[in-house]
Structures are given as structure tokens and as C-alpha cells.
Design a protein around this motif. Structure first.
Motif, mmCIF file in Angstrom:
data_model
loop_
_atom_site.group_PDB
_atom_site.id
_atom_site.type_symbol
_atom_site.label_atom_id
_atom_site.label_comp_id
_atom_site.label_asym_id
_atom_site.label_seq_id
_atom_site.Cartn_x
_atom_site.Cartn_y
_atom_site.Cartn_z
ATOM 1 N N GLY A 209 0.800 -1.215 0.000
ATOM 2 C CA GLY A 209 0.000 0.000 0.000
ATOM 3 C C GLY A 209 0.829 1.259 0.000
ATOM 4 N N TYR A 210 1.792 1.327 0.904
ATOM 5 C CA TYR A 210 2.561 2.559 1.086
ATOM 6 C C TYR A 210 3.427 2.881 -0.131
ATOM 7 C CZ TYR A 210 5.778 5.906 3.228
ATOM 8 O OH TYR A 210 6.538 7.019 3.508
ATOM 9 N N LEU B 224 -5.523 4.713 -7.138
ATOM 10 C CA LEU B 224 -4.304 4.602 -6.328
ATOM 11 C C LEU B 224 -4.598 4.439 -4.839
ATOM 12 C CD1 LEU B 224 -1.222 4.705 -6.052
ATOM 13 C CD2 LEU B 224 -1.384 7.206 -5.973
ATOM 14 N N PHE B 225 -5.374 5.341 -4.260
ATOM 15 C CA PHE B 225 -5.579 5.299 -2.812
ATOM 16 C C PHE B 225 -6.496 4.161 -2.354
ATOM 17 C CE2 PHE B 225 -3.742 9.561 -3.057
ATOM 18 C CZ PHE B 225 -2.855 9.509 -1.985
ATOM 19 N N PRO B 226 -7.562 3.797 -3.102
ATOM 20 C CA PRO B 226 -8.311 2.597 -2.698
ATOM 21 C C PRO B 226 -7.432 1.345 -2.683
ATOM 22 C CG PRO B 226 -9.620 3.907 -4.211
ATOM 23 C CD PRO B 226 -8.261 4.533 -4.185
ATOM 24 N N TYR B 227 -6.579 1.219 -3.676
ATOM 25 C CA TYR B 227 -5.633 0.099 -3.741
ATOM 26 C C TYR B 227 -4.760 0.066 -2.484
ATOM 27 C CZ TYR B 227 -1.395 -2.346 -5.420
ATOM 28 O OH TYR B 227 -0.314 -3.183 -5.557
ATOM 29 N N ALA B 228 -4.210 1.223 -2.131
ATOM 30 C CA ALA B 228 -3.328 1.293 -0.970
ATOM 31 C C ALA B 228 -4.078 0.958 0.320
ATOM 32 C CB ALA B 228 -2.711 2.686 -0.874
ATOM 33 N N THR B 229 -5.316 1.427 0.430
ATOM 34 C CA THR B 229 -6.108 1.188 1.643
ATOM 35 C C THR B 229 -6.335 -0.298 1.874
ATOM 36 O OG1 THR B 229 -7.256 3.308 1.319
ATOM 37 C CG2 THR B 229 -8.283 1.713 2.799
ATOM 38 N N VAL B 230 -6.668 -1.026 0.829
ATOM 39 C CA VAL B 230 -6.973 -2.453 0.953
ATOM 40 C C VAL B 230 -5.766 -3.227 1.474
ATOM 41 C CG1 VAL B 230 -7.500 -4.556 -0.353
ATOM 42 C CG2 VAL B 230 -8.810 -2.458 -0.770
ATOM 43 N N PHE B 231 -4.598 -2.967 0.917
ATOM 44 C CA PHE B 231 -3.422 -3.732 1.334
ATOM 45 C C PHE B 231 -2.983 -3.388 2.755
ATOM 46 C CE2 PHE B 231 -2.994 -4.694 -3.197
ATOM 47 C CZ PHE B 231 -2.703 -6.053 -3.120
#
Length: 518
Positions: free
Chosen positions: A338-339, A480-487
Motif C-alpha cells: 500500500g505505502y 491509487l488510494f483505494p488500492y493502498a487502503t486495501v493492502f
């Protein structure tokens, strides 16, 4: 027992110069690849992941090699010295290759120039292009040539100059398409750029594990969260310095997308060399290690190298310890998924989706982190590393979740607040995760366990730039940010199951010793 902060700061100069390099790499290299070579987000993600591909096998290798090194300057110092010098040479060389490509696209490189925009229109007017939000268009259908040539990078709104949305949505994609055409016609600069980049990444990989392993080499186990807080503080200071440099050079402005980076990279290289000089003159590794071993004996802590402790240093992990190690490493994979997706893509995302200067936002995140490191180390010594990390994961996931709803025109204050929260969350995670891994090691295995930690983080950072970039290409930049949130949320689950890695030293002999005990 009390941490020697002065010594730890000097040891931290190795990490300071490492983070100086990576901050420049993460923010500038994606812009060069997309703006000057015309790469898609997915393809630029492949290039950005190369360092992590090398790291997957080079970090454990050089961590283990440094464990066995018996140089008079210490086990880690020779790797730091020669690796830094090689990386500096490659970094400066990158800027010259970047200049080669700039000449390749100089016909359209002038900003707010009608002739350049007319040349751009004539070259790509029939191409199917894509706005940052994922909408496709054909340039000739969207604009007549004269109208396109009249687009400026900035317009005045309420007496204030702001970035022109037409410039971001139409000129920038058209210019990237032109750069792609020119790169295909003359690929030499790209080939040379990638080769020099590989040299820089290999040089960095040779000393990253040794540099990070040096802290536990010279710090007894109960003090490692505090020491790691100082090391991360030094690293973040290096990142802040580069972001401040980016603000001075205005690297985040849309009108500077095709600027030359030679002065910028040269200053970054100079900072790295000065940091190396401070490290070499102040860190006496063999003496520091000997003092750590004496302290370990004094406090009855199992932290002796193989040649001093015999077979006890090689005691295998119990099944429960092994499960915890694997769960910690899985957590590392998830939060880096995510980060790193955000850090490797945000310099592009900020300009195209938010119309913000990425330098300012990232600078605030780093300042928040640097303020948080020491308090986080203290909190971890009181409530434990695992609980502290879980709190950091919640902060990081929350910040990414809220940031996912922000667009151009949203309050810059809200995005800045979210990155401040992200900086605090990341500091909370970073200070404690590496010590949890090396807590399970023995004195002679610190470099190997450092390699485990970095193998996990680099595996994530190998995959995530490409996969997040692919989603941004197919579904739009706003994934980008939804992807990062999930992980990051996945990391909470795996860390919740960890049972080992919190330091539990013997009861201190005095109240004074209690001050720094985990």
C-alpha cells in the motif's frame, strides 16, 4: 540501561544518505520516465520496481556477506563506503542521460510556446490519448490546432494564477505521446538511462542491509525500538532535505515537467558524500560493537556473535517463533504494497488528479514522521511493539481511505492533514517492525534477519509499482488510494496474529535502568 543518542545519530548518517537517494529516486525518476520518455504508468512501474527485483536477492546476500566480513573498519563499514561512492557516480550520470533525452524532445519542450504546441499537435493530433481521470480523446476532435496552441500552463482565477485544467488534461498527455514516439524512433537515451539506473540500484543494494544491520550491531536488544526511532528520524531528515530541495527547484510544477535535473541530482549527490564523510569520521564500528557485547553480558542479554557465544547464537527458532516471523514478514509485505504504491506514484498523481505540488504534501508527511519517531519509540517501550504497530496501521489505512475521495478542487488542507496522519502512521510502523524481526535473531545472524526483512519489503515494492500502475492505466489514476487502503488493511489482520518479537529483558537492577527498558 540507556541509549547513547549521540552515537546512534552518527550511525544514522548511513541511513540518512540512503533515504536522500531514495527520496530523489521515488519522486523524480517516475516523472522522467512518463514526462520525457512517454512511458505508461504500468511500464514506468516496471522500471521503478527494478531496484526491488535486485533487492530480493542482493539484500539477503550482502547482509549475509557483511555478517562474515572481518575488515579492520568493521563488518558493515566497507560496504557503506564503496557502495555510496558508486551510487553517487551513477546518480550524477543519470542526470546527463536525462539531458540526452531532453534534446530528443526539445521541439516541444518549451512551455507556453505556440510553435512547440503546434509541432506537438501536428505529430499526435490523430492519436487516441487519455486524461488523468481515464477519459479517452482524439486531439483533433477535442481542439482545433489554433485553439490547442493557445493553451497556457496557468490561468488566472480570482486574481490568483492556477494550473490550467486543459493543460493538465490535454497538453500533458499529448506531450507524453510525443515523447513516446520520439523514444521509439531514437531509443538510445532510454537504453543508456536504464543501464545507468541499474548501476545505481545495484550500488545501493550492496550496502542497504549492512547499513541497517549496523544499528542492532551496536545496540542491545531492549533499546532497539528507541534506536530505530533515531535511525528513522535521520532517514526522514534526509527525505525532508530532498523535498525541500524540490520546492526550491519547483520540481512539482506542471510547467517544469521537462526541466533539466542535473543541478538537482548533483546537490543530492553532494549531500550523500557529506553524510558519508560524517559517518566515516565518527563511527568506529569495531569499538561500538565491543561495547554493545560488554553491555549484553552486563545485563545478561543473549546478544553475542557466533565466535563469542558458540552454538547458542545458532539456536533455531521454535515453531511459534517461526510462525510469528512469517506473520511479521507478511505484514511487511502488505503495508509496503500500500505505502510504496503511493510513494512511487504520488508525484505524478498529485499533479494530474489533485493539482497540488507533491513536494509540499510529502514534506508535511515527513515532518509529521520525524516528530513522531522518538515518542513512538517511547510508547512502544511501554505498551509493546505489536500494539504500537497496530495503531500505526489504523492511522495509515484511515489516511489513505479518506484521500481516495479527494480530487482537484478538494481542500488542500484536508489532503495535507491526511498525509500528516499517514506520516505519523508510517513512523509508528517503521520504528517497531524491523526490531521485531531482528529480536528473533541471534548476534551472529543480524545481517541475515535484516535480509529477511528487506526481502519481504522489496518483494512488495517489486510488484506494487507495476500492479498499481496497471490499474491506474486501465481504471484511471484515482484507483491509487483505494488500492493502498486495501493492502494496509490486510496488514492489520496478519499483525494481529503475531505472538513473538516484543523485547522482554530481565528486570532492571535500578529505576535508572527502567527508563529505557522495553
Amino acid at each position: 540501561m540507556k541509549l547513547n543518542y549521540k552515537r546512534t545519530i552518527f550511525v544514522g548518517f548511513a541511513f540518512f544518505l540512503i533515504c536522500t537517494f531514495w527520496q530523489a529516486y521515488d519522486t523524480i525518476i517516475p516523472k522522467i520516465l512518463t514526462d520525457k520518455f512517454g512511458m505508461s504508468q504500468a511500464n514506468s512501474g516496471i522500471i521503478m520496481a527494478l531496484d526491488n527485483v535486485f533487492a530480493l536477492f542482493m539484500l539477503p546476500l550482502f547482509g549475509a556477506l557483511s555478517d562474515k566480513c572481518r575488515h579492520k573498519t568493521g563488518r558493515r563499514t566497507p560496504f557503506i563506503l564503496f557502495g555510496t561512492i558508486a551510487a553517487v557516480i551513477a546518480l550524477v550520470s543519470l542526470s546527463f542521460v536525462d539531458g540526452m533525452q531532453l534534446k530528443n524532445i526539445e521541439a516541444v519542450s518549451a512551455i507556453d510556446d505556440r510553435t512547440a504546441l503546434e509541432t506537438l499537435y501536428d505529430t499526435v493530433f490523430e492519436e487516441t490519448l487519455e486524461t488523468p481521470s481515464g477519459e479517452t480523446f482524439v486531439l483533433k476532435d477535442a481542439f482545433a490546432k489554433a485553439d490547442f496552441a493557445a493553451i497556457t500552463s496557468q490561468i488566472e482565477e480570482n486574481g490568483v494564477l492556477v494550473t490550467n485544467a486543459d493543460y493538465t488534461n490535454y497538453v500533458v498527455p499529448a506531450r507524453q505521446a510525443y515523447a513516446h514516439v520520439q523514444t521509439k524512433a531514437e531509443p538510445t537515451p532510454l537504453i543508456v538511462f536504464v543501464l545507468v539506473l541499474l548501476a545505481a540500484l545495484i550500488a545501493m543494494a550492496t550496502f542497504r542491509s549492512p547499513a541497517v544491520a549496523l544499528m542492532p550491531d551496536v545496540t542491545i536488544k531492549p533499546l532497539r525500538s528507541k534506536a530505530n526511532a533515531v535511525i528513522n528520524l535521520m532517514g526522514t531528515a534526509g527525505g525532508i532535505l530532498v523535498l525541500g530541495l524540490g520546492i526550491v527547484f519547483n520540481t512539482g510544477a506542471a510547467k517544469n515537467a521537462l526541466m533539466t535535473y542535473t543541478p538537482f541530482f548533483s546537490i543530492v549527490a553532494l549531500i550523500m558524500l557529506i553524510s558519508l564523510a560524517v559517518f566515516m569520521f565518527t563511527v568506529k564500528e569495531p569499538r561500538f560493537v565491543a561495547e554493545m557485547e560488554a553491555d549484553s553480558r552486563r545485563y545478561h542479554i543473549d546478544e553475542l556473535p557466533d565466535d563469542a557465544a558458540g552454538n547458542s547464537a545458532k539456536r533455531p527458532l521454535s515453531p511459534a517463533e517461526r510462525r510469528s516471523l512469517l506473520l511479521i514478514l507478511a505484514s511487511v509485505v502488505f503495508w509496503f504494497m500500500g505505502y510504496n504504491a503511493v510513494t512511487s506514484k504520488y508525484s505524478v498523481y498529485a499533479g494530474k488528479v489533485l493539482d497540488l505540488d507533491y513536494n509540499t504534501t510529502l514534506l508535511l508527511a515527513n515532518i509529521a514522521a520525524i516528530i513522531s519517531y522518538l515518542p513512538v519509540g517511547f510508547v512502544a517501550s511501554k505498551i509493546g511493539r505489536k500494539k504500537t504497530i497496530l495503531a500505526g496501521v489504523v492511522m495509515l489505512a484511515t489516511s489513505f481511505f479518506i484521500a481516495a475521495f479527494l480530487r482537484e478542487g478538494s481542500s488542500a488542507l484536508v489532503m495535507n492533514c491526511m498525509f500528516i496522519l499517514a506520516g505519523m502512521g508510517w513512523a509508528t510502523i517503521n520504528v517497531n517492525s524491523f526490531p521485531m524481526v531482528v529480536e528473533l535473531s541471534r548476534g551472529g545472524d543480524v545481517g541475515k534477519y535484516t535480509g529477511f526483512y528487506y526481502t519481504a519489503s522489496m518483494a512488495a515494492q517489486t510488484f506494487t509499482p507495476y500492479f498499481s500502475g496497471l490499474l491506474m492505466d486501465k481504471l484511471g489514476m484515482t484507483t491509487l488510494f483505494p488500492y493502498a487502503t486495501v493492502f494496509v488493511a490486510f496488514a492489520f489482520v496478519t499483525m494481529l496474529l503475531v505472538k513473538h518479537g516484543d523485547s522482554r529483558p530481565d528486570a532492571p537492577a535500578s529505576r535508572l535502568e527502567s527508563f529505557d527498558a522495553d
